[in-house]
Structures are given as structure tokens and as C-alpha cells.
Design a protein around this motif. Structure first.
Motif, PDB file in Angstrom:
ATOM      1  N   UNK A  10       0.781  -1.069   0.033  1.00  0.00           N
ATOM      2  CA  UNK A  10       0.053  -0.066   0.114  1.00  0.00           C
ATOM      3  C   UNK A  10       0.678   1.273  -0.038  1.00  0.00           C
ATOM      4  N   UNK A  11       2.198   1.191   0.527  1.00  0.00           N
ATOM      5  CA  UNK A  11       2.825   2.394   0.268  1.00  0.00           C
ATOM      6  C   UNK A  11       3.505   2.694  -0.836  1.00  0.00           C
ATOM      7  N   UNK A  19       4.432   2.685 -13.805  1.00  0.00           N
ATOM      8  CA  UNK A  19       3.974   1.413 -13.709  1.00  0.00           C
ATOM      9  C   UNK A  19       2.212   1.330 -13.572  1.00  0.00           C
ATOM     10  N   UNK A  20       1.784   2.389 -12.835  1.00  0.00           N
ATOM     11  CA  UNK A  20       0.325   2.417 -12.636  1.00  0.00           C
ATOM     12  C   UNK A  20      -0.133   3.863 -13.137  1.00  0.00           C
ATOM     13  N   UNK A  42      -4.972   2.567 -10.051  1.00  0.00           N
ATOM     14  CA  UNK A  42      -4.086   2.417  -8.813  1.00  0.00           C
ATOM     15  C   UNK A  42      -4.566   1.532  -7.876  1.00  0.00           C
ATOM     16  N   UNK A  43      -5.931   1.461  -8.060  1.00  0.00           N
ATOM     17  CA  UNK A  43      -6.500   0.529  -6.902  1.00  0.00           C
ATOM     18  C   UNK A  43      -7.050  -0.991  -7.617  1.00  0.00           C
ATOM     19  N   UNK A  44      -6.401  -1.086  -8.431  1.00  0.00           N
ATOM     20  CA  UNK A  44      -6.666  -2.413  -9.567  1.00  0.00           C
ATOM     21  C   UNK A  44      -6.740  -3.467  -8.734  1.00  0.00           C
ATOM     22  N   UNK A  45      -5.938  -3.992  -7.799  1.00  0.00           N
ATOM     23  CA  UNK A  45      -5.942  -5.084  -7.035  1.00  0.00           C
ATOM     24  C   UNK A  45      -6.721  -5.068  -5.809  1.00  0.00           C
ATOM     25  N   UNK A  78     -14.444   1.520 -14.241  1.00  0.00           N
ATOM     26  CA  UNK A  78     -14.930   0.183 -14.521  1.00  0.00           C
ATOM     27  C   UNK A  78     -13.859  -0.929 -13.815  1.00  0.00           C
ATOM     28  N   UNK A  79     -12.912  -0.435 -13.346  1.00  0.00           N
ATOM     29  CA  UNK A  79     -11.889  -1.443 -12.982  1.00  0.00           C
ATOM     30  C   UNK A  79     -10.983  -2.155 -14.123  1.00  0.00           C
ATOM     31  N   UNK A  80     -10.923  -1.540 -15.110  1.00  0.00           N
ATOM     32  CA  UNK A  80     -10.360  -2.209 -16.283  1.00  0.00           C
ATOM     33  C   UNK A  80      -8.842  -1.689 -16.701  1.00  0.00           C
TER      34      UNK A  80
END
Length: 288
Positions: A10-11, A19-20, A42-45, A78-80
């Protein structure tokens, strides 16, 4: 030991800025002649739903970062993940700007290049993408419908935008006009049943009627008998492709956008809306 974004805590890490979010441009591990950029939320996972992948294939202008940026708002909500490959002009040293559009150029298989990129980001980010939404406009529209014909099981939805030339599901004519010799060229048997399960959008502006770039002439690099038979303009050719797909059982959403010429930017809301609708159905049905 190398560290990938699959190991992100998370840091904030300094590498995250590359990369993000709107990523830098990476080379293809299996063939560095090709490259790609991405949008990775950035919240993909950490999102409630599993991420999905959308691939956006450039036209002849190869403006991959513009494609990436245009899809980023949709992707965030849409978390894509968005993957935009770059297939440069003149990969074989002959200044050919159209090779990727026809999937095969010399010993290059652009369909396999794309599949290798998907596997590369799976390994880099810890994703598990097996299939993806596929969009392309103009030259990318060439690639998108031909890739979908060859690999329908890898595509959960396809948006085909204003291709200059089309491949019909016609076993009486050779590739690229038809599909008679697909097994010989690609070692693939066309799976019509799988193709019929792919939701397809075909989209073009009703003012996209210039023919100077899309009329094939004898002696041209991609000339073959039947090259112009699908119609004179992009709307005519896309409508012929629609009828060919529908005859094979494919459900086609055919969008002719009023007052729009050859500009994907003026179609983007309809394109992302199509993917959002299919994605909602996909997640609701648990087909991920």
C-alpha cells in the motif's frame, strides 16, 4: 530478485508513477520491435470486482497514448486495464505502414504478438487475463475484426471502427478478402460457434465517405481480386461486414454516427458505452 507491480504494498513506490495510472511505454519482451503503453487503475488489486482487460489498437497514425488516455476514465470507473500496442511502420525495413492490419506480414504474426503482450502483463502485474475487450478504429478496425475471426475465444467483446477494408466470412475467396485459406496461413480453423458468442459493435460516421485511402488498385501491396467488392466507402464496407457476421450468427450492434467523418474521437462515448454495457452483463452473469 526482480520486483514487479504484483508485489506492490500500500505504500507508494517511486516506480508506481511509471507502472500504474498512465504508464510509460514498455517494449515487448518476446519481440522488442514492438511496444505498448497502458492505463492501470491504482486500485486495480483492491477493487470489489476483478479487473478486466481492454485492448485498443491504433490506426495508421499510431497515436497510442491518445487511445490510452481516451479510455482511462472508463477504465478507472469500471476497474479495467487498458493495453495499447504499438506496431511501428516499416518493421521489415520496407516502409510498409499497413502490415499489422492484415495480421500477417512476412514472418510476423501480429495476432501472436498481441497475445504475447497479454501474457507479459499477466506476469508483470499478477493479472490472470485470458480474454479481453478489443477495439480498433481505421487500421485498428482492420486488425480488430480479423483478430476476432481468428481468435474469438480470446475476445469478450469487439468494437470495430471504420476499417478501410474488410475480411468477409467467405470460404470461396482467399485471405484477406475471404477466409478460404485461413488454415494454411494461420494454422487455425475458424470457430463460427465461438465467433457467434462474441458481442460485436461496428461503428462508423455517416460522413466518412472519402475513398482515396481505401480503394485498392492493381499492383498495390494488398491488391487481390475482390479487394473493392465490399463497397466504395467505409460505411458501405462496414455494412457488408455486418451482413457477413450476422449471416454467421453474430449479434452486431451497428452504429452509424450522424455528422461524423473519419474521427474516432467523435465516437468514443458510444464505444466506451458499448464496452460498459457488455462488461456489466459479463460481471452479472459471472462469466469472468
Amino acid at each position: 530478485m526482480s520486483v514487479t507491480t504484483a508485489d506492490v504494498t500500500p505504500e507508494f513506490r517511486g516506480e508506481d508513477m511509471y507502472d500504474l495510472g498512465h504508464t510509460t511505454i514498455f517494449s515487448c519482451r518476446d519481440d522488442p520491435r514492438f511496444s505498448f503503453c497502458m492505463y492501470v487503475p491504482r486500485s486495480v488489486h483492491n477493487a470489489e470486482s476483478a479487473p478486466e482487460l481492454v485492448v485498443a489498437v491504433h490506426g495508421t497514425g499510431r497515436t497510442i497514448t491518445e487511445y490510452r488516455d481516451a479510455f482511462s476514465h472508463f477504465a478507472r470507473w469500471n476497474n479495467c486495464v487498458v493495453l495499447c500496442p504499438l506496431f511501428p511502420v516499416g518493421v521489415l525495413g520496407d516502409d510498409n505502414r499497413n502490415g499489422y492490419k492484415y495480421i500477417r506480414e512476412g514472418d510476423i504474426r501480429y495476432d501472436l504478438v498481441l497475445l504475447s503482450l497479454v501474457e507479459q502483463i499477466n506476469q508483470r502485474y499478477g493479472f490472470k487475463f485470458k480474454d479481453f475487450g478489443l477495439f480498433g478504429f481505421s487500421g485498428g478496425g482492420h486488425f480488430t475484426h480479423r483478430f476476432t475471426i481468428l481468435h474469438p475465444s480470446r475476445v469478450w467483446a469487439a468494437s470495430v471502427g471504420a476499417p478501410g477494408s474488410v475480411t468477409l466470412l467467405n470460404p470461396e475467396q482467399d485471405w484477406w478478402v475471404g477466409t478460404r485459406n485461413v488454415a494454411e496461413l494461420f494454422n487455425i480453423e475458424i470457430d463460427v460457434d465461438s465467433l457467434a458468442r462474441v458481442p460485436v459493435q461496428m461503428i462508423v460516421g455517416d460522413a466518412d465517405i472519402e475513398t482515396w485511402e481505401i480503394t485498392h488498385k492493381p499492383g498495390g501491396r494488398h491488391w487481390m481480386d475482390g479487394a473493392n467488392d465490399a463497397g466504395q466507402t467505409r460505411p458501405e464496407r462496414l455494412d457488408t461486414l455486418r451482413r457477413s457476421f450476422e449471416a454467421a450468427g453474430v449479434n452486431v450492434q451497428f452504429d452509424v454516427v450522424p455528422g461524423v467523418s473519419h474521427r474516432w474521437e467523435d465516437c468514443i462515448d458510444r464505444i466506451t458505452g458499448f464496452f460498459a454495457d457488455i462488461l456489466e452483463q459479463r460481471r452479472a452473469s459471472g462469466r469472468i
